[in-house]
Motif scaffolding. Structure first.
Motif, PDB file in Angstrom:
ATOM      1  N   GLU A   1       0.831  -1.214   0.000  1.00 21.86           N
ATOM      2  CA  GLU A   1       0.000   0.000   0.000  1.00 21.86           C
ATOM      3  C   GLU A   1       0.859   1.256   0.000  1.00 21.86           C
ATOM      4  OE1 GLU A   1      -3.581   0.482  -0.082  1.00 21.86           O
ATOM      5  OE2 GLU A   1      -3.162  -1.474  -0.938  1.00 21.86           O
ATOM      6  N   HIS A   2       1.949   1.229   0.752  1.00 23.17           N
ATOM      7  CA  HIS A   2       2.850   2.374   0.844  1.00 23.17           C
ATOM      8  C   HIS A   2       3.472   2.667  -0.525  1.00 23.17           C
ATOM      9  CE1 HIS A   2       5.055   5.232   3.269  1.00 23.17           C
ATOM     10  NE2 HIS A   2       6.206   4.759   2.852  1.00 23.17           N
ATOM     11  N   VAL A   3       3.953   1.612  -1.180  1.00 22.21           N
ATOM     12  CA  VAL A   3       4.552   1.768  -2.503  1.00 22.21           C
ATOM     13  C   VAL A   3       3.522   2.278  -3.502  1.00 22.21           C
ATOM     14  CG1 VAL A   3       5.549   0.509  -4.453  1.00 22.21           C
ATOM     15  CG2 VAL A   3       6.373   0.065  -2.145  1.00 22.21           C
ATOM     16  N   LEU A   4       2.320   1.714  -3.469  1.00 24.36           N
ATOM     17  CA  LEU A   4       1.268   2.129  -4.393  1.00 24.36           C
ATOM     18  C   LEU A   4       0.906   3.598  -4.200  1.00 24.36           C
ATOM     19  CD1 LEU A   4      -1.100  -0.972  -4.300  1.00 24.36           C
ATOM     20  CD2 LEU A   4       0.415  -0.272  -6.169  1.00 24.36           C
ATOM     21  N   ALA A   5       0.821   4.038  -2.955  1.00 23.40           N
ATOM     22  CA  ALA A   5       0.468   5.430  -2.671  1.00 23.40           C
ATOM     23  C   ALA A   5       1.515   6.388  -3.238  1.00 23.40           C
ATOM     24  CB  ALA A   5       0.313   5.630  -1.165  1.00 23.40           C
ATOM     25  N   VAL A   6       2.785   6.058  -3.068  1.00 23.81           N
ATOM     26  CA  VAL A   6       3.853   6.904  -3.607  1.00 23.81           C
ATOM     27  C   VAL A   6       3.829   6.847  -5.133  1.00 23.81           C
ATOM     28  CG1 VAL A   6       6.359   7.213  -3.772  1.00 23.81           C
ATOM     29  CG2 VAL A   6       5.304   6.752  -1.552  1.00 23.81           C
ATOM     30  N   ARG A   7       3.683   5.639  -5.678  1.00 26.19           N
ATOM     31  CA  ARG A   7       3.683   5.474  -7.132  1.00 26.19           C
ATOM     32  C   ARG A   7       2.566   6.275  -7.792  1.00 26.19           C
ATOM     33  NH1 ARG A   7       2.991  -0.411  -9.199  1.00 26.19           N
ATOM     34  NH2 ARG A   7       0.816   0.125  -8.982  1.00 26.19           N
ATOM     35  N   GLU A   8       1.382   6.306  -7.176  1.00 21.80           N
ATOM     36  CA  GLU A   8       0.244   7.036  -7.750  1.00 21.80           C
ATOM     37  C   GLU A   8       0.495   8.543  -7.815  1.00 21.80           C
ATOM     38  OE1 GLU A   8      -3.115   5.935  -5.401  1.00 21.80           O
ATOM     39  OE2 GLU A   8      -3.207   3.915  -6.256  1.00 21.80           O
ATOM     40  N   ARG A   9       1.358   9.045  -6.940  1.00 23.56           N
ATOM     41  CA  ARG A   9       1.610  10.492  -6.895  1.00 23.56           C
ATOM     42  C   ARG A   9       3.060  10.822  -7.213  1.00 23.56           C
ATOM     43  NH1 ARG A   9      -1.111  12.614  -1.514  1.00 23.56           N
ATOM     44  NH2 ARG A   9      -0.326  14.580  -2.367  1.00 23.56           N
ATOM     45  N   LEU A  10       3.700   9.932  -7.951  1.00 22.78           N
ATOM     46  CA  LEU A  10       5.117  10.054  -8.255  1.00 22.78           C
ATOM     47  C   LEU A  10       5.482  11.393  -8.880  1.00 22.78           C
ATOM     48  CD1 LEU A  10       7.662   8.391  -7.955  1.00 22.78           C
ATOM     49  CD2 LEU A  10       7.218   7.387 -10.185  1.00 22.78           C
ATOM     50  N   ALA A  11       4.624  11.914  -9.754  1.00 18.19           N
ATOM     51  CA  ALA A  11       4.914  13.177 -10.438  1.00 18.19           C
ATOM     52  C   ALA A  11       5.101  14.322  -9.441  1.00 18.19           C
ATOM     53  CB  ALA A  11       3.790  13.514 -11.417  1.00 18.19           C
ATOM     54  N   GLU A  12       4.426  14.247  -8.297  1.00 23.15           N
ATOM     55  CA  GLU A  12       4.530  15.320  -7.300  1.00 23.15           C
ATOM     56  C   GLU A  12       5.898  15.357  -6.619  1.00 23.15           C
ATOM     57  OE1 GLU A  12       1.020  15.833  -4.708  1.00 23.15           O
ATOM     58  OE2 GLU A  12       0.113  14.265  -5.969  1.00 23.15           O
ATOM     59  N   PHE A  13       6.674  14.294  -6.756  1.00 21.91           N
ATOM     60  CA  PHE A  13       8.000  14.250  -6.145  1.00 21.91           C
ATOM     61  C   PHE A  13       9.036  14.956  -7.014  1.00 21.91           C
ATOM     62  CE2 PHE A  13       5.818  11.081  -3.703  1.00 21.91           C
ATOM     63  CZ  PHE A  13       6.405  11.146  -2.450  1.00 21.91           C
ATOM     64  N   GLY A  14       8.613  15.422  -8.188  1.00 22.07           N
ATOM     65  CA  GLY A  14       9.503  16.183  -9.060  1.00 22.07           C
ATOM     66  C   GLY A  14      10.748  15.410  -9.424  1.00 22.07           C
ATOM     67  N   ASP A  15      11.886  16.075  -9.270  1.00 23.38           N
ATOM     68  CA  ASP A  15      13.141  15.423  -9.646  1.00 23.38           C
ATOM     69  C   ASP A  15      13.798  14.690  -8.476  1.00 23.38           C
ATOM     70  OD1 ASP A  15      13.935  17.618  -8.183  1.00 23.38           O
ATOM     71  OD2 ASP A  15      15.389  18.354  -9.654  1.00 23.38           O
ATOM     72  N   ALA A  16      13.071  14.516  -7.383  1.00 16.45           N
ATOM     73  CA  ALA A  16      13.609  13.760  -6.248  1.00 16.45           C
ATOM     74  C   ALA A  16      13.854  12.316  -6.670  1.00 16.45           C
ATOM     75  CB  ALA A  16      12.632  13.787  -5.071  1.00 16.45           C
ATOM     76  N   GLU A  17      14.906  11.749  -6.162  1.00 16.43           N
ATOM     77  CA  GLU A  17      15.201  10.348  -6.447  1.00 16.43           C
ATOM     78  C   GLU A  17      14.631   9.502  -5.323  1.00 16.43           C
ATOM     79  OE1 GLU A  17      19.168   9.417  -7.751  1.00 16.43           O
ATOM     80  OE2 GLU A  17      19.461  11.508  -8.324  1.00 16.43           O
ATOM     81  N   ILE A  18      13.848   8.511  -5.693  1.00 15.61           N
ATOM     82  CA  ILE A  18      13.232   7.620  -4.713  1.00 15.61           C
ATOM     83  C   ILE A  18      13.859   6.249  -4.877  1.00 15.61           C
ATOM     84  CG2 ILE A  18      11.080   6.522  -3.980  1.00 15.61           C
ATOM     85  CD1 ILE A  18       9.618   8.975  -5.118  1.00 15.61           C
ATOM     86  N   ALA A  19      14.188   5.628  -3.768  1.00 12.49           N
ATOM     87  CA  ALA A  19      14.754   4.282  -3.797  1.00 12.49           C
ATOM     88  C   ALA A  19      14.182   3.489  -2.634  1.00 12.49           C
ATOM     89  CB  ALA A  19      16.269   4.337  -3.705  1.00 12.49           C
ATOM     90  N   VAL A  20      14.166   2.189  -2.801  1.00 14.90           N
ATOM     91  CA  VAL A  20      13.733   1.282  -1.749  1.00 14.90           C
ATOM     92  C   VAL A  20      14.956   0.515  -1.283  1.00 14.90           C
ATOM     93  CG1 VAL A  20      12.355  -0.772  -1.241  1.00 14.90           C
ATOM     94  CG2 VAL A  20      11.404   1.043  -2.668  1.00 14.90           C
ATOM     95  N   VAL A  21      15.145   0.458   0.024  1.00 11.14           N
ATOM     96  CA  VAL A  21      16.197  -0.371   0.601  1.00 11.14           C
ATOM     97  C   VAL A  21      15.503  -1.501   1.329  1.00 11.14           C
ATOM     98  CG1 VAL A  21      18.137  -0.478   2.202  1.00 11.14           C
ATOM     99  CG2 VAL A  21      17.745   1.607   0.862  1.00 11.14           C
ATOM    100  N   THR A  22      15.881  -2.711   1.002  1.00  8.43           N
ATOM    101  CA  THR A  22      15.290  -3.892   1.609  1.00  8.43           C
ATOM    102  C   THR A  22      16.401  -4.831   2.047  1.00  8.43           C
ATOM    103  OG1 THR A  22      13.784  -5.750   1.253  1.00  8.43           O
ATOM    104  CG2 THR A  22      15.058  -5.027  -0.645  1.00  8.43           C
TER     105      THR A  22
ATOM    106  N   SER B   1      19.700  17.558  -0.444  1.00  8.23           N
ATOM    107  CA  SER B   1      20.604  17.586  -1.595  1.00  8.23           C
ATOM    108  C   SER B   1      22.075  17.576  -1.189  1.00  8.23           C
ATOM    109  CB  SER B   1      20.312  18.791  -2.483  1.00  8.23           C
ATOM    110  OG  SER B   1      20.442  19.982  -1.739  1.00  8.23           O
ATOM    111  N   ASP B   2      22.381  17.995   0.048  1.00  7.99           N
ATOM    112  CA  ASP B   2      23.773  17.965   0.508  1.00  7.99           C
ATOM    113  C   ASP B   2      24.154  16.611   1.121  1.00  7.99           C
ATOM    114  OD1 ASP B   2      22.506  17.977   2.971  1.00  7.99           O
ATOM    115  OD2 ASP B   2      23.457  19.829   3.684  1.00  7.99           O
ATOM    116  N   GLY B   3      23.219  15.651   1.068  1.00 11.75           N
ATOM    117  CA  GLY B   3      23.517  14.300   1.558  1.00 11.75           C
ATOM    118  C   GLY B   3      23.195  14.060   3.019  1.00 11.75           C
ATOM    119  N   THR B   4      22.717  15.072   3.719  1.00  9.68           N
ATOM    120  CA  THR B   4      22.368  14.887   5.128  1.00  9.68           C
ATOM    121  C   THR B   4      20.924  14.413   5.246  1.00  9.68           C
ATOM    122  OG1 THR B   4      21.678  17.195   5.340  1.00  9.68           O
ATOM    123  CG2 THR B   4      23.982  16.683   5.919  1.00  9.68           C
ATOM    124  N   ILE B   5      20.627  13.773   6.353  1.00  8.95           N
ATOM    125  CA  ILE B   5      19.262  13.299   6.589  1.00  8.95           C
ATOM    126  C   ILE B   5      18.421  14.480   7.046  1.00  8.95           C
ATOM    127  CG2 ILE B   5      17.792  11.827   8.028  1.00  8.95           C
ATOM    128  CD1 ILE B   5      20.086   9.794   8.033  1.00  8.95           C
TER     129      ILE B   5
END
Length: 134
Positions: free
Chosen positions: A5-26, A105-109
């Motif tokens: 559900e979490h992945v689907l919710a993000v995927r449905e609104r992916l365009a709103e994340f603009g040029d942000a890079e999204i990754a999954v760590v498992t 963008s500077d690599g900090t959390i």
């Protein structure tokens, strides 16, 4: 590890994340990644952290059975079943909790969200707000 559900919710609104890079760590075994990606329908890069080094570095804990199988989690799975989704038997550690991390963008959390139960993942609006504030 993200729930479907979490992945689907993000995927449905992916365009709103603009040029942000999204990754999954498992922590999924790399040999199982293709079926993991297909099952969840993950449209972004997936990285395997089998030894959970990143999980530990971020303070992501394993939950108790009570946390993992909370009333909210059971409701979430009930909702998935009612919507016609199949729940597959997993080979994973079901007690490993997840996290959502916004990296500036500077690599900090910029924001670290550590849900105490699988159903307590942040909504897309909360992620987008954290991203804008980063």
């Amino acid at each position: 590890m993200p729930c479907q559900e979490h992945v689907l919710a993000v995927r449905e609104r992916l365009a709103e994340f603009g040029d942000a890079e999204i990754a999954v760590v498992t922590f999924t075994d790399p040999a199982r990644l293709p079926s993991y990606i297909e099952h969840l329908g993950v449209p972004f890069p997936v990285v395997s952290d089998v030894d959970r080094l990143l999980y530990r570095a971020l303070g992501v804990e394993r939950g108790t059975r009570r946390q993992v199988w909370s009333l909210g989690t059971l409701r979430m799975y009930g909702s998935l079943l009612r919507s016609g989704r199949r729940i597959r038997r997993t080979h994973e550690d079901t007690q490993q909790l997840g996290a959502d991390v916004i990296v500036a963008s500077d690599g900090t959390i910029a924001k670290l969200i550590l849900p105490t139960t699988p159903d307590a993942r942040p909504g897309v609006d909360e992620l987008l707000t954290a991203l804008r504030d980063a």
